[in-house]
Design a protein around this motif. Structure first.
Motif, PDB file in Angstrom:
ATOM      1  N   SER A  21       0.859  -1.189   0.000  1.00  0.00           N
ATOM      2  CA  SER A  21       0.000   0.000   0.000  1.00  0.00           C
ATOM      3  C   SER A  21       0.890   1.233   0.000  1.00  0.00           C
ATOM      4  O   SER A  21       1.742   1.381   0.876  1.00  0.00           O
ATOM      5  CB  SER A  21      -0.910  -0.001   1.239  1.00  0.00           C
ATOM      6  OG  SER A  21      -1.623   1.204   1.347  1.00  0.00           O
ATOM      7  N   TYR A  59      -4.429   5.618   0.772  1.00  0.00           N
ATOM      8  CA  TYR A  59      -4.764   4.192   0.717  1.00  0.00           C
ATOM      9  C   TYR A  59      -4.583   3.490   2.068  1.00  0.00           C
ATOM     10  O   TYR A  59      -4.686   2.266   2.145  1.00  0.00           O
ATOM     11  CB  TYR A  59      -3.925   3.489  -0.358  1.00  0.00           C
ATOM     12  CG  TYR A  59      -4.286   3.958  -1.753  1.00  0.00           C
ATOM     13  CD1 TYR A  59      -5.541   3.692  -2.282  1.00  0.00           C
ATOM     14  CD2 TYR A  59      -3.389   4.675  -2.528  1.00  0.00           C
ATOM     15  CE1 TYR A  59      -5.894   4.128  -3.555  1.00  0.00           C
ATOM     16  CE2 TYR A  59      -3.724   5.119  -3.794  1.00  0.00           C
ATOM     17  CZ  TYR A  59      -4.980   4.844  -4.308  1.00  0.00           C
ATOM     18  OH  TYR A  59      -5.324   5.290  -5.557  1.00  0.00           O
ATOM     19  N   GLU A  67      -7.856   1.715   3.188  1.00  0.00           N
ATOM     20  CA  GLU A  67      -8.087   0.538   2.359  1.00  0.00           C
ATOM     21  C   GLU A  67      -7.218  -0.633   2.823  1.00  0.00           C
ATOM     22  O   GLU A  67      -7.691  -1.771   2.929  1.00  0.00           O
ATOM     23  CB  GLU A  67      -7.785   0.890   0.906  1.00  0.00           C
ATOM     24  CG  GLU A  67      -8.000  -0.236  -0.071  1.00  0.00           C
ATOM     25  CD  GLU A  67      -7.754   0.218  -1.503  1.00  0.00           C
ATOM     26  OE1 GLU A  67      -8.658   0.841  -2.088  1.00  0.00           O
ATOM     27  OE2 GLU A  67      -6.646  -0.035  -2.017  1.00  0.00           O
ATOM     28  N   CYS A  85      -8.393  -4.237   4.393  1.00  0.00           N
ATOM     29  CA  CYS A  85      -7.894  -5.483   3.810  1.00  0.00           C
ATOM     30  C   CYS A  85      -7.293  -6.382   4.882  1.00  0.00           C
ATOM     31  O   CYS A  85      -7.541  -7.602   4.907  1.00  0.00           O
ATOM     32  CB  CYS A  85      -6.869  -5.142   2.739  1.00  0.00           C
ATOM     33  SG  CYS A  85      -6.178  -6.554   1.866  1.00  0.00           S
ATOM     34  N   SER A 109      -4.281  -4.105  -2.087  1.00  0.00           N
ATOM     35  CA  SER A 109      -4.993  -3.598  -0.911  1.00  0.00           C
ATOM     36  C   SER A 109      -6.489  -3.446  -1.159  1.00  0.00           C
ATOM     37  O   SER A 109      -7.250  -3.231  -0.211  1.00  0.00           O
ATOM     38  CB  SER A 109      -4.397  -2.269  -0.454  1.00  0.00           C
ATOM     39  OG  SER A 109      -4.473  -1.292  -1.470  1.00  0.00           O
ATOM     40  N   ASP A 110      -6.929  -3.559  -2.416  1.00  0.00           N
ATOM     41  CA  ASP A 110      -8.373  -3.521  -2.687  1.00  0.00           C
ATOM     42  C   ASP A 110      -8.927  -4.918  -2.936  1.00  0.00           C
ATOM     43  O   ASP A 110      -9.971  -5.076  -3.575  1.00  0.00           O
ATOM     44  CB  ASP A 110      -8.682  -2.590  -3.863  1.00  0.00           C
ATOM     45  CG  ASP A 110      -8.097  -3.058  -5.185  1.00  0.00           C
ATOM     46  OD1 ASP A 110      -7.116  -3.836  -5.161  1.00  0.00           O
ATOM     47  OD2 ASP A 110      -8.605  -2.649  -6.247  1.00  0.00           O
ATOM     48  N   ASN A 143     -10.167  -8.183  -0.786  1.00  0.00           N
ATOM     49  CA  ASN A 143     -10.507  -8.661   0.551  1.00  0.00           C
ATOM     50  C   ASN A 143     -10.694 -10.175   0.553  1.00  0.00           C
ATOM     51  O   ASN A 143     -11.421 -10.721  -0.283  1.00  0.00           O
ATOM     52  CB  ASN A 143     -11.792  -7.992   1.057  1.00  0.00           C
ATOM     53  CG  ASN A 143     -11.594  -6.512   1.304  1.00  0.00           C
ATOM     54  OD1 ASN A 143     -10.528  -6.077   1.727  1.00  0.00           O
ATOM     55  ND2 ASN A 143     -12.627  -5.719   1.042  1.00  0.00           N
ATOM     56  N   PHE A 154     -16.207  -0.516  -4.269  1.00  0.00           N
ATOM     57  CA  PHE A 154     -16.169   0.805  -3.661  1.00  0.00           C
ATOM     58  C   PHE A 154     -17.594   1.375  -3.643  1.00  0.00           C
ATOM     59  O   PHE A 154     -18.379   1.096  -4.539  1.00  0.00           O
ATOM     60  CB  PHE A 154     -15.240   1.728  -4.479  1.00  0.00           C
ATOM     61  CG  PHE A 154     -13.846   1.184  -4.606  1.00  0.00           C
ATOM     62  CD1 PHE A 154     -12.920   1.378  -3.597  1.00  0.00           C
ATOM     63  CD2 PHE A 154     -13.467   0.457  -5.730  1.00  0.00           C
ATOM     64  CE1 PHE A 154     -11.645   0.862  -3.705  1.00  0.00           C
ATOM     65  CE2 PHE A 154     -12.192  -0.058  -5.843  1.00  0.00           C
ATOM     66  CZ  PHE A 154     -11.280   0.148  -4.832  1.00  0.00           C
ATOM     67  N   LEU A 185     -15.730   1.885   0.304  1.00  0.00           N
ATOM     68  CA  LEU A 185     -15.295   0.945   1.339  1.00  0.00           C
ATOM     69  C   LEU A 185     -16.342   0.754   2.429  1.00  0.00           C
ATOM     70  O   LEU A 185     -16.374  -0.288   3.094  1.00  0.00           O
ATOM     71  CB  LEU A 185     -13.982   1.437   1.971  1.00  0.00           C
ATOM     72  CG  LEU A 185     -12.776   1.549   1.035  1.00  0.00           C
ATOM     73  CD1 LEU A 185     -11.558   2.036   1.810  1.00  0.00           C
ATOM     74  CD2 LEU A 185     -12.489   0.227   0.342  1.00  0.00           C
TER      75      LEU A 185
END
Length: 309
Positions: free
Chosen positions: A40, A45, A48, A52, A127-128, A130, A267, A269
């Motif tokens: 990240s 970020y 985010e 995560c 990082s986006d 999950n 998105f 979040l």
């Protein structure tokens, strides 16, 4: 036109996009993922990456550690679960008036991130992305495990002066194949990462130090060439490991399918907080055009972007 009729092409193709089931060895442990690494870069970020890490801690319970690798000081992160560790790196980004310095820096941190883990089974996720379940992957040396996307990575070089294109692309195979490794979810053993990362970094720096800044620097073009050069087997884990949220359900209130292991994107979040409360909640995410609007901006565009976009 005869480039792909040679023995090198046949050899690479036989080691590319292998079904995971063909690589499983009876008698070995079913799962050897012990670390999740989350690269990240940039203060915007941090949240985010924290989300995560929270998902990995809650749903991938067999992990020994979760490592956020960032250019930000650890003090900038909020309180996180006990398994989460923050590693701060400070690599040099591009100098001069390069238009994508922030993206360039974020990619470098990503390429350095896997070796910040302390265990031998290392999964790196964007990082986006999950984790909604514990990834069950039997890792072998000199294999990389991912899901696959459609599109020839060599197309990134369209319009470039042929004289400046690095030779390792001209002689490569994987960048020309339509199915390519998706760099948002990559798993390998520590020994394999120790082979991959140095060459990946070198190819990335070399590529984007030579090519014009008419597009954001991608890590996936040098990844494809690097896998060729090191003769790494690439294994397809299937779509549920890296499920594109905005593409699949963006714009429509929906429940995440129970089969999803890694949910990529989604998105705002705040919708993910509803999932943390209950996986059975309906979520309303933005459509698939959102990511490119807000995540692939030049540095100048980023300065003037509407935070609400």
């Amino acid at each position: 036109m005869f480039k792909f009729l040679n023995s090198k092409y046949r050899h690479i193709l036989s080691r590319h996009n292998l079904p995971y089931s063909q690589t499983v060895t009876a008698g070995l442990p079913e799962n050897s993922v012990t670390s999740v690494v989350i690269p990240s870069a940039g203060a915007d970020y941090i949240e985010e990456a924290c989300l995560c890490a929270e998902f990995a801690d809650k749903f991938a319970t067999q992990l020994q550690e979760i490592v956020i690798v960032t250019d930000q000081d650890a003090s900038q992160f909020r309180s996180l679960p006990e398994k989460v560790r923050i590693v701060t790196l400070n690599p040099e980004t591009k100098s001069g008036d390069y238009r994508y310095k922030q993206i360039y820096l974020s990619r470098l941190i990503k390429l350095m991130a896997p070796l910040q883990a302390r265990t031998d089974g290392i999964l790196m996720i964007d990082s986006d992305l999950n984790l909604l379940k514990m990834p069950e992957i039997q890792l072998h040396e000199n294999h990389i495990y991912s899901s696959f996307r459609q599109g020839k990575m060599i197309a990134k070089l369209d319009g470039c002066d042929p004289a400046i294109i690095p030779a390792y692309y001209k002689d490569s195979v994987r960048p020309y194949i339509v199915d390519h490794v998706n760099g948002a979810f990559l798993a390998a053993t520590r020994k394999t990462w120790e082979r991959l990362c140095p060459l990946w970094i070198m190819f990335f720096r070399d590529t984007w130090n030579i090519l014009p800044d008419n597009q954001p620097p991608t890590d996936q073009l040098p990844l494809a060439a690097m896998l060729d050069t090191l003769d790494i087997k690439s294994v397809n884990l299937g779509d549920w490991m890296n499920w594109p949220v905005s593409k699949k359900i963006g714009g429509t209130p929906s429940i995440i399918p129970k089969e999803v292991i890694g949910a990529h994107g989604g998105f705002p979040l705040t919708e993910w907080q509803k999932y943390l409360a209950s996986p059975d909640n309906e979520l309303l995410f933005k459509g698939q055009d959102y990511t490119r609007k807000v995540r692939y901006l030049t540095d100048a565009e980023k300065q003037t972007a509407d935070p609400a976009v």
